[in-house]
Scaffold this active site. Structure first.
Site, mmCIF file in Angstrom:
data_model
loop_
_atom_site.group_PDB
_atom_site.id
_atom_site.type_symbol
_atom_site.label_atom_id
_atom_site.label_comp_id
_atom_site.label_asym_id
_atom_site.label_seq_id
_atom_site.Cartn_x
_atom_site.Cartn_y
_atom_site.Cartn_z
ATOM 1 C CD GLU B 47 -0.330 -1.354 3.160
ATOM 2 O OE1 GLU B 47 -0.214 -2.342 2.404
ATOM 3 O OE2 GLU B 47 -0.350 -1.446 4.402
ATOM 4 C CG ASN B 48 5.050 0.960 0.476
ATOM 5 O OD1 ASN B 48 4.468 -0.103 0.291
ATOM 6 N ND2 ASN B 48 6.344 1.095 0.335
#
Lengths: 239, 211
Positions: B47-48
């Site tokens: 998700e980064n």
């Protein structure tokens, strides 16, 4: 203090790039995820500016002695707006001593609030956080039996961002997962200062590959030094 | 004999399907990547800001600009792509990710999940967990069936602050697997760990479930 002759946006170093932009009580957005893609040089310059009572919007709060941890050590931060602050003992100490205010946002909500702020959108309804403490005190709307929470856009007096390459016009290109929050934050600062590893002349960057168009960047520097610290060094053995 | 951490990861990996885009949480969920069936095409999202996470780098090849959501150094694949956090959570919130595997502190019989505030500890933040459970199409939780003092963690209502309401589709513990066909249904006991009986599971669970 004078911009480089080649561009009105290019400054000699981090200190001169922040000159006239910092004051007590201001709101600052600082890019990065963990220690990846943080504006190392501008954080140091912000510390050295002595500006206090800062509200800092950043996904994380750095670690002890590096990144935003430097501004915690000097007690320049009054409030953090973040999604995760687990790697910082000084943060924990100040928070538990009620010296530091903290507003948690779900990570995607934080990213979208910044994107919305930069795009002139007042707010948006999201499913994220519905039925949790995140929704408390916020307007909620039921649509087809599902609940959505109103989240508002975020802007800052100053955004400091880190890119891999930039040109004298302020066009930016990020590298790998060091992009993270930097592009949105660049759009949401009333003034945005970017630091890059390579500062190039116009025409060097492919216009089709620009991640942040120069309109969002008012000042740019080549960072003097990059430590690029790794938080969790994980490797595999060669077979 | 209760399942081990590795067994839990293996069991969660059986929920993967060819062509899935998948987000794995920190801890046991991360181990699921080690059990993707050979020949199955699964793309891991971090998700980064990355699709197509590769394995850890060889020593000396770590890149500070290339980390996963647990801040660990990783590698890219020929199929990888990078993007901003807002694009990343657009994928998550917009229902483009097929499956998420997450850890938990408590799961309620109505599918509520609590996994971000540890009692008696400094609150570190929810990170992307609330967005994941709100947007990913199917949420699989792996956790120990009971807390260290023996208390039930699959219970009538979560007592800890929620990460999401009515968001869990499958629960895999060291004793059993529970599943429900949709988010209006009750959980059903699907599988038992070797040597574990349904009666034992019932005695160690305060949540109501079928089967």
């Amino acid at each position: 203090m004078q911009p480089d002759k080649s561009s009105k946006k290019v400054f000699a170093d981090a200190r001169s790039a922040l000159a006239g932009l910092t004051r007590d009580g201001m709101t600052v957005m600082s890019g990065g995820f963990g220690l990846c893609g943080i504006p190392e040089n501008l954080i140091l310059a912000l510390r050295d500016s002595g500006a206090r009572d800062l509200t800092v919007i950043s996904n994380n709060a750095g670690v002890d002695g590096f990144g935003l941890g430097l501004l915690l050590e000097t007690r320049q931060i009054r409030k953090m707006v973040s999604s995760y602050v687990g790697e910082n003992r000084e943060f924990e100490r100040q928070y538990l001593a009620k010296e530091l205010a903290l507003e948690f946002n779900p990570q995607g909500t934080l990213a979208e609030r910044i994107r919305a702020g930069g795009a002139g959108i007042y707010g948006f309804y999201t499913r994220t956080g519905a039925g949790t403490v995140v929704a408390e005190g916020k307007e909620q709307r039921e649509v087809n039996g599902e609940f959505f929470v109103l989240e508002t856009g975020l802007t800052a007096d100053l955004s400091i961002v880190k890119a891999w390459k930039g040109d004298t016009e302020g066009n930016l290109v990020y590298r790998k997962t060091a992009r993270n929050f930097n592009p949105m934050m660049a759009t949401a600062g009333r003034v945005t200062v970017a630091e890059v590893e390579e500062l190039v002349e116009p025409g060097v960057l492919d216009p089709d590959q620009i991640h942040t168009p120069g309109i969002f960047v008012q000042r740019i520097i080549r960072g003097a030094h990059y430590e690029k610290r790794i938080e969790q060094r994980t490797v595999r053995k060669r077979a | 004999m209760p399942w081990t951490r590795e067994d839990l990861a293996k069991r969660a990996a059986r929920e993967l399907r060819d062509g899935y885009y998948v987000n794995l949480g920190i801890g046991i969920p991360t181990l699921v990547a080690n059990y993707i069936p050979v020949g199955m095409d699964v793309v891991l999202q971090s998700e980064n800001g990355m699709l197509g996470m590769g394995p850890f780098p060889y020593e000396g090849e770590e890149d500070a600009d290339l980390i996963n959501a647990g801040k660990q150094t990783i590698t890219e694949l020929a199929t990888s792509s990078f993007f901003s956090s807002s694009d990343s959570f657009g994928m998550i919130r917009g229902g483009h990710i097929h499956l998420s595997v997450l850890g938990a502190l408590e799961v309620a019989e109505n599918g509520d999940l609590a996994n971000w505030m540890v009692p008696g500890k400094m609150v570190k933040g929810m990170g992307g967990a609330m967005d994941l459970v709100a947007g990913v199409r199917r949420v699989v939780v792996v956790m120990e069936h009971n807390s260290k003092d023996g208390a039930a963690k699959f219970k009538p209502r979560c007592e800890l602050p929620l990460t999401g309401a009515n968001c869990v589709d499958m629960l895999i513990t060291d004793l059993a697997v529970f599943e429900r066909p949709d988010r209006k249904s009750r959980f059903r006991l699907l599988e038992l760990a070797p040597g574990v009986t349904a009666e034992q599971v019932r005695a160690k669970t305060s949540a109501a479930f079928d089967g």
